[in-house]
Scaffold this motif. Structure first.
Motif, short mmCIF file in Angstrom:
data_model
loop_
_atom_site.label_atom_id
_atom_site.label_comp_id
_atom_site.label_asym_id
_atom_site.label_seq_id
_atom_site.Cartn_x
_atom_site.Cartn_y
_atom_site.Cartn_z
N ALA A 25 0.83 -1.21 0.00
CA ALA A 25 0.00 0.00 0.00
C ALA A 25 0.86 1.25 0.00
O ALA A 25 0.53 2.24 -0.68
CB ALA A 25 -0.94 -0.01 1.21
N LEU A 26 1.96 1.22 0.73
CA LEU A 26 2.89 2.36 0.75
C LEU A 26 3.42 2.64 -0.65
O LEU A 26 3.41 3.78 -1.11
CB LEU A 26 4.03 2.07 1.73
CG LEU A 26 5.08 3.14 1.96
CD1 LEU A 26 5.65 3.01 3.36
CD2 LEU A 26 6.21 3.07 0.95
N PHE A 27 3.89 1.60 -1.33
CA PHE A 27 4.43 1.80 -2.69
C PHE A 27 3.34 2.22 -3.67
O PHE A 27 3.58 3.02 -4.56
CB PHE A 27 5.16 0.54 -3.17
CG PHE A 27 6.58 0.49 -2.69
CD1 PHE A 27 7.59 1.12 -3.38
CD2 PHE A 27 6.91 -0.19 -1.52
CE1 PHE A 27 8.90 1.10 -2.93
CE2 PHE A 27 8.21 -0.23 -1.06
CZ PHE A 27 9.22 0.42 -1.76
N THR A 28 2.14 1.70 -3.51
CA THR A 28 1.02 2.12 -4.36
C THR A 28 0.75 3.60 -4.14
O THR A 28 0.54 4.35 -5.11
CB THR A 28 -0.23 1.28 -4.07
OG1 THR A 28 0.08 -0.09 -4.38
CG2 THR A 28 -1.42 1.73 -4.90
N ALA A 29 0.77 4.06 -2.90
CA ALA A 29 0.55 5.48 -2.59
C ALA A 29 1.64 6.35 -3.22
O ALA A 29 1.39 7.51 -3.55
CB ALA A 29 0.50 5.70 -1.08
N LEU A 30 2.82 5.78 -3.41
CA LEU A 30 3.92 6.52 -4.03
C LEU A 30 3.94 6.38 -5.55
O LEU A 30 4.89 6.79 -6.20
CB LEU A 30 5.26 6.04 -3.44
CG LEU A 30 5.50 6.38 -1.98
CD1 LEU A 30 6.79 5.73 -1.47
CD2 LEU A 30 5.53 7.89 -1.77
N GLY A 31 2.88 5.78 -6.09
CA GLY A 31 2.78 5.63 -7.54
C GLY A 31 3.56 4.47 -8.10
O GLY A 31 3.82 4.42 -9.30
N ARG A 32 3.91 3.51 -7.26
CA ARG A 32 4.66 2.32 -7.68
C ARG A 32 3.92 1.04 -7.33
O ARG A 32 4.42 0.20 -6.59
CB ARG A 32 6.04 2.31 -7.02
CG ARG A 32 6.92 3.50 -7.33
CD ARG A 32 7.43 3.41 -8.76
NE ARG A 32 8.35 4.47 -9.05
CZ ARG A 32 9.67 4.35 -9.07
NH1 ARG A 32 10.21 3.18 -8.82
NH2 ARG A 32 10.43 5.38 -9.35
N PRO A 33 2.73 0.83 -7.90
CA PRO A 33 1.94 -0.35 -7.52
C PRO A 33 2.54 -1.68 -7.98
O PRO A 33 2.18 -2.73 -7.46
CB PRO A 33 0.59 -0.10 -8.19
CG PRO A 33 0.91 0.79 -9.35
CD PRO A 33 2.04 1.66 -8.88
N ASN A 34 3.46 -1.66 -8.93
CA ASN A 34 4.05 -2.90 -9.44
C ASN A 34 5.32 -3.33 -8.70
O ASN A 34 6.00 -4.25 -9.13
CB ASN A 34 4.34 -2.77 -10.93
CG ASN A 34 3.06 -2.61 -11.73
OD1 ASN A 34 2.03 -3.17 -11.37
ND2 ASN A 34 3.10 -1.80 -12.77
N THR A 35 5.62 -2.66 -7.62
CA THR A 35 6.80 -3.02 -6.83
C THR A 35 6.66 -4.45 -6.31
O THR A 35 5.61 -4.83 -5.81
CB THR A 35 6.97 -2.04 -5.66
OG1 THR A 35 7.13 -0.73 -6.19
CG2 THR A 35 8.16 -2.40 -4.79
N GLN A 36 7.71 -5.23 -6.45
CA GLN A 36 7.73 -6.60 -5.94
C GLN A 36 8.12 -6.56 -4.47
O GLN A 36 9.26 -6.21 -4.14
CB GLN A 36 8.73 -7.45 -6.72
CG GLN A 36 8.39 -7.63 -8.17
CD GLN A 36 9.49 -8.39 -8.90
OE1 GLN A 36 10.25 -9.15 -8.32
NE2 GLN A 36 9.56 -8.18 -10.21
N VAL A 37 7.19 -6.87 -3.60
CA VAL A 37 7.42 -6.83 -2.16
C VAL A 37 7.40 -8.26 -1.62
O VAL A 37 6.39 -8.95 -1.74
CB VAL A 37 6.35 -5.98 -1.44
CG1 VAL A 37 6.55 -6.03 0.07
CG2 VAL A 37 6.37 -4.54 -1.96
N GLU A 38 8.54 -8.67 -1.07
CA GLU A 38 8.65 -10.01 -0.50
C GLU A 38 9.05 -9.92 0.96
O GLU A 38 9.57 -8.90 1.41
CB GLU A 38 9.67 -10.85 -1.28
CG GLU A 38 9.28 -11.08 -2.73
CD GLU A 38 7.97 -11.81 -2.92
OE1 GLU A 38 7.63 -12.66 -2.07
OE2 GLU A 38 7.27 -11.52 -3.90
N ILE A 39 8.84 -11.01 1.67
CA ILE A 39 9.19 -11.11 3.08
C ILE A 39 10.37 -12.06 3.23
O ILE A 39 10.38 -13.14 2.62
CB ILE A 39 7.99 -11.66 3.90
CG1 ILE A 39 6.78 -10.74 3.80
CG2 ILE A 39 8.39 -11.89 5.36
CD1 ILE A 39 6.87 -9.46 4.56
#
Length: 193
Positions: A25-39
């Motif tokens: 959600a943070l990256f989407t708010a920054l205009g980067r919804p396609n960021t690959q977020v892994e744990i």
């Protein structure tokens, strides 16, 4: 090519249910919804001491070489010195390993970010929740129990976090010392890329 982010939690088994959707959600708010977020699940870190241990962090940097940004997210647990230690880890990661690490401590536990995205019982005061050293036990668990999700994955964290991130802007507004600060730091990093 999308940005690759690896979140390093204290213990992924419960924290992943909060951190993955919130950082997305943070990256989407920054205009980067396609960021690959892994744990980070390997190695299994079981507590703040392991998550902040330089040997463990070095192992993670080596193992996940293709990651662009490492996010170390740990609880503050009323430790006013924790941020200074996290800042030191960022400098060490950059100077010793050439890796970008942004480290943030949550006031006081991750579960507070989830609570910020929900309408809470009217008798609960937000300032009191933020100041509580054990908000997981004092507020989150009773809230999850009230919502009848304690028996779901992550003891309600998955369901409640997915609901909370729909109100990401509210979380950001209620948690300026940590989530808003983290967002600003990530935004600066993105602009430098």
């Amino acid at each position: 090519m999308s940005t690759r982010v690896l979140i390093i939690p204290e213990d992924f088994r419960k924290d992943q249910h909060i951190l993955r959707p919130l950082i997305k959600a943070l990256f989407t708010a920054l205009g980067r919804p396609n960021t690959q977020v892994e744990i980070c699940m390997d190695p299994l870190l079981t507590g703040i001491a392991q998550a902040m241990d330089k040997d463990h962090l070095a192992e993670i940097f080596e193992k996940y070489g293709m990651v662009d940004l490492f996010l170390l997210c740990v609880d503050r647990d009323c430790d006013k010195e924790r941020k200074a230690s996290l800042n030191e880890k960022e400098i060490w990661a950059r100077t010793t390993h050439g890796r970008t690490l942004i480290a943030e401590n949550v006031w006081q536990e991750l579960e507070v970010w989830v609570l910020a995205g929900h309408d809470l019982p009217p008798e609960w005061e937000w300032a009191t929740i933020r100041a509580e050293c054990d908000p997981k036990e004092t507020y989150f668990t009773p809230f999850a129990e009230q919502r009848q999700v304690l028996e779901t994955p992550g003891e309600g964290r998955r369901i409640l976090a997915q609901q909370a991130v729909r109100r990401y802007e509210r979380i950001r507004q209620l948690c300026p010392e940590d989530i808003a600060a983290l967002e600003e730091r990530v935004q600066r990093w993105l602009q430098e890329q």
